[in-house]
Design a protein around this motif. Structure first.
Motif, PDB file in Angstrom:
ATOM      1  N   ARG A   1       5.399   5.353   9.839  1.00  0.00           N
ATOM      2  CA  ARG A   1       4.557   4.825  10.919  1.00  0.00           C
ATOM      3  C   ARG A   1       4.521   5.772  12.112  1.00  0.00           C
ATOM      4  O   ARG A   1       3.469   5.980  12.718  1.00  0.00           O
ATOM      5  CB  ARG A   1       5.064   3.440  11.330  1.00  0.00           C
ATOM      6  CG  ARG A   1       4.861   2.427  10.193  1.00  0.00           C
ATOM      7  CD  ARG A   1       5.288   1.051  10.587  1.00  0.00           C
ATOM      8  NE  ARG A   1       4.325   0.527  11.570  1.00  0.00           N
ATOM      9  CZ  ARG A   1       4.637  -0.429  12.437  1.00  0.00           C
ATOM     10  NH1 ARG A   1       5.841  -0.948  12.470  1.00  0.00           N
ATOM     11  NH2 ARG A   1       3.729  -0.860  13.275  1.00  0.00           N
TER      12      ARG A   1
ATOM     13  N   ARG B   1       0.840  -1.216   0.000  1.00  0.00           N
ATOM     14  CA  ARG B   1       0.000   0.000   0.000  1.00  0.00           C
ATOM     15  C   ARG B   1       0.871   1.260   0.000  1.00  0.00           C
ATOM     16  O   ARG B   1       0.601   2.220  -0.716  1.00  0.00           O
ATOM     17  CB  ARG B   1      -0.920  -0.006   1.209  1.00  0.00           C
ATOM     18  CG  ARG B   1      -1.844   1.177   1.269  1.00  0.00           C
ATOM     19  CD  ARG B   1      -2.824   1.035   2.398  1.00  0.00           C
ATOM     20  NE  ARG B   1      -3.678   2.205   2.453  1.00  0.00           N
ATOM     21  CZ  ARG B   1      -4.342   2.568   3.515  1.00  0.00           C
ATOM     22  NH1 ARG B   1      -4.286   1.848   4.623  1.00  0.00           N
ATOM     23  NH2 ARG B   1      -5.089   3.639   3.506  1.00  0.00           N
TER      24      ARG B   1
ATOM     25  N   HIS C   1       2.387   8.821  11.201  1.00  0.00           N
ATOM     26  CA  HIS C   1       0.978   8.453  11.141  1.00  0.00           C
ATOM     27  C   HIS C   1       0.393   8.322  12.545  1.00  0.00           C
ATOM     28  O   HIS C   1      -0.753   8.698  12.790  1.00  0.00           O
ATOM     29  CB  HIS C   1       0.787   7.159  10.355  1.00  0.00           C
ATOM     30  CG  HIS C   1      -0.638   6.794  10.167  1.00  0.00           C
ATOM     31  ND1 HIS C   1      -1.248   5.823  10.912  1.00  0.00           N
ATOM     32  CD2 HIS C   1      -1.589   7.277   9.330  1.00  0.00           C
ATOM     33  CE1 HIS C   1      -2.511   5.714  10.543  1.00  0.00           C
ATOM     34  NE2 HIS C   1      -2.743   6.582   9.584  1.00  0.00           N
TER      35      HIS C   1
ATOM     36  N   LEU D   1       1.067   4.231  -2.802  1.00  0.00           N
ATOM     37  CA  LEU D   1       0.880   5.646  -2.464  1.00  0.00           C
ATOM     38  C   LEU D   1       2.125   6.486  -2.742  1.00  0.00           C
ATOM     39  O   LEU D   1       2.106   7.703  -2.587  1.00  0.00           O
ATOM     40  CB  LEU D   1       0.498   5.790  -0.985  1.00  0.00           C
ATOM     41  CG  LEU D   1      -0.885   5.277  -0.604  1.00  0.00           C
ATOM     42  CD1 LEU D   1      -1.033   5.231   0.911  1.00  0.00           C
ATOM     43  CD2 LEU D   1      -1.963   6.145  -1.234  1.00  0.00           C
TER      44      LEU D   1
ATOM     45  N   PRO E   1      -2.721  13.531  12.948  1.00  0.00           N
ATOM     46  CA  PRO E   1      -4.038  13.075  12.477  1.00  0.00           C
ATOM     47  C   PRO E   1      -4.159  13.197  10.954  1.00  0.00           C
ATOM     48  O   PRO E   1      -5.000  13.928  10.436  1.00  0.00           O
ATOM     49  CB  PRO E   1      -5.004  14.012  13.199  1.00  0.00           C
ATOM     50  CG  PRO E   1      -4.235  15.277  13.368  1.00  0.00           C
ATOM     51  CD  PRO E   1      -2.798  14.852  13.576  1.00  0.00           C
ATOM     52  N   LEU E   2      -3.272  12.486  10.250  1.00  0.00           N
ATOM     53  CA  LEU E   2      -3.258  12.532   8.790  1.00  0.00           C
ATOM     54  C   LEU E   2      -3.363  11.125   8.234  1.00  0.00           C
ATOM     55  O   LEU E   2      -2.878  10.172   8.838  1.00  0.00           O
ATOM     56  CB  LEU E   2      -1.953  13.160   8.289  1.00  0.00           C
ATOM     57  CG  LEU E   2      -1.666  14.597   8.698  1.00  0.00           C
ATOM     58  CD1 LEU E   2      -0.258  14.981   8.256  1.00  0.00           C
ATOM     59  CD2 LEU E   2      -2.684  15.550   8.118  1.00  0.00           C
ATOM     60  N   ASN E   3      -3.951  11.018   7.053  1.00  0.00           N
ATOM     61  CA  ASN E   3      -3.968   9.717   6.400  1.00  0.00           C
ATOM     62  C   ASN E   3      -2.624   9.501   5.699  1.00  0.00           C
ATOM     63  O   ASN E   3      -1.805  10.407   5.602  1.00  0.00           O
ATOM     64  CB  ASN E   3      -5.151   9.598   5.427  1.00  0.00           C
ATOM     65  CG  ASN E   3      -5.096  10.615   4.311  1.00  0.00           C
ATOM     66  OD1 ASN E   3      -4.028  11.032   3.864  1.00  0.00           O
ATOM     67  ND2 ASN E   3      -6.258  11.031   3.839  1.00  0.00           N
ATOM     68  N   TYR E   4      -2.420   8.291   5.216  1.00  0.00           N
ATOM     69  CA  TYR E   4      -1.132   7.964   4.604  1.00  0.00           C
ATOM     70  C   TYR E   4      -0.841   8.809   3.367  1.00  0.00           C
ATOM     71  O   TYR E   4       0.296   9.190   3.127  1.00  0.00           O
ATOM     72  CB  TYR E   4      -1.069   6.482   4.247  1.00  0.00           C
ATOM     73  CG  TYR E   4      -0.950   5.571   5.440  1.00  0.00           C
ATOM     74  CD1 TYR E   4       0.065   5.741   6.368  1.00  0.00           C
ATOM     75  CD2 TYR E   4      -1.843   4.532   5.635  1.00  0.00           C
ATOM     76  CE1 TYR E   4       0.186   4.904   7.462  1.00  0.00           C
ATOM     77  CE2 TYR E   4      -1.725   3.678   6.726  1.00  0.00           C
ATOM     78  CZ  TYR E   4      -0.706   3.877   7.636  1.00  0.00           C
ATOM     79  OH  TYR E   4      -0.593   3.043   8.717  1.00  0.00           O
ATOM     80  N   ALA E   5      -1.848   9.107   2.576  1.00  0.00           N
ATOM     81  CA  ALA E   5      -1.630   9.916   1.376  1.00  0.00           C
ATOM     82  C   ALA E   5      -1.114  11.303   1.737  1.00  0.00           C
ATOM     83  O   ALA E   5      -0.202  11.829   1.098  1.00  0.00           O
ATOM     84  CB  ALA E   5      -2.913  10.013   0.566  1.00  0.00           C
TER      85      ALA E   5
END
Length: 106
Positions: free
Chosen positions: A65, A34, A68, A38, A72-76
């Protein structure tokens, strides 16, 4: 007169298969795949075209990791953060090089 022969060995970066890399990082291979999709990890083509991961990518994965978990962010969105952090490190290195006598600059 004797001549000393010095052997130099070129150290090559160790690369791991997807599964071995994921195991070394303590994550599932699907998560590694994943991150590759990305654009967060950058594998190199291995034998037969299978992706392989240099050990340097382990530190990058650990950073992904950690960020993340802390932000408070998504991986993208972390891709943007990683790019900004890399740019900051680059600029700090340029400052250190341009002003080696001023350690307070960085």
């Amino acid at each position: 007169m004797t001549l000393a022969i010095v052997h130099t060995t070129r150290q090559t970066a160790r690369v791991r298969s997807l599964e071995a890399f994921a195991a070394a990082a303590g994550v599932h291979p699907r998560l590694v795949a994943r991150f590759v999709a990305l654009g967060l990890l950058d594998p190199v083509p291995g034998a037969g075209g299978a992706p392989e991961f240099p050990d340097a990518q382990l530190a990058r994965l650990a950073r992904i990791r950690r960020l993340h978990a802390e932000l408070p962010l998504n991986y993208a969105a972390l891709g943007v953060v990683l790019d900004l952090l890399a740019r900051i490190e680059e600029l700090e290195a340029q400052l250190r090089h341009a002003h080696p006598d001023r350690p307070d600059r960085v």
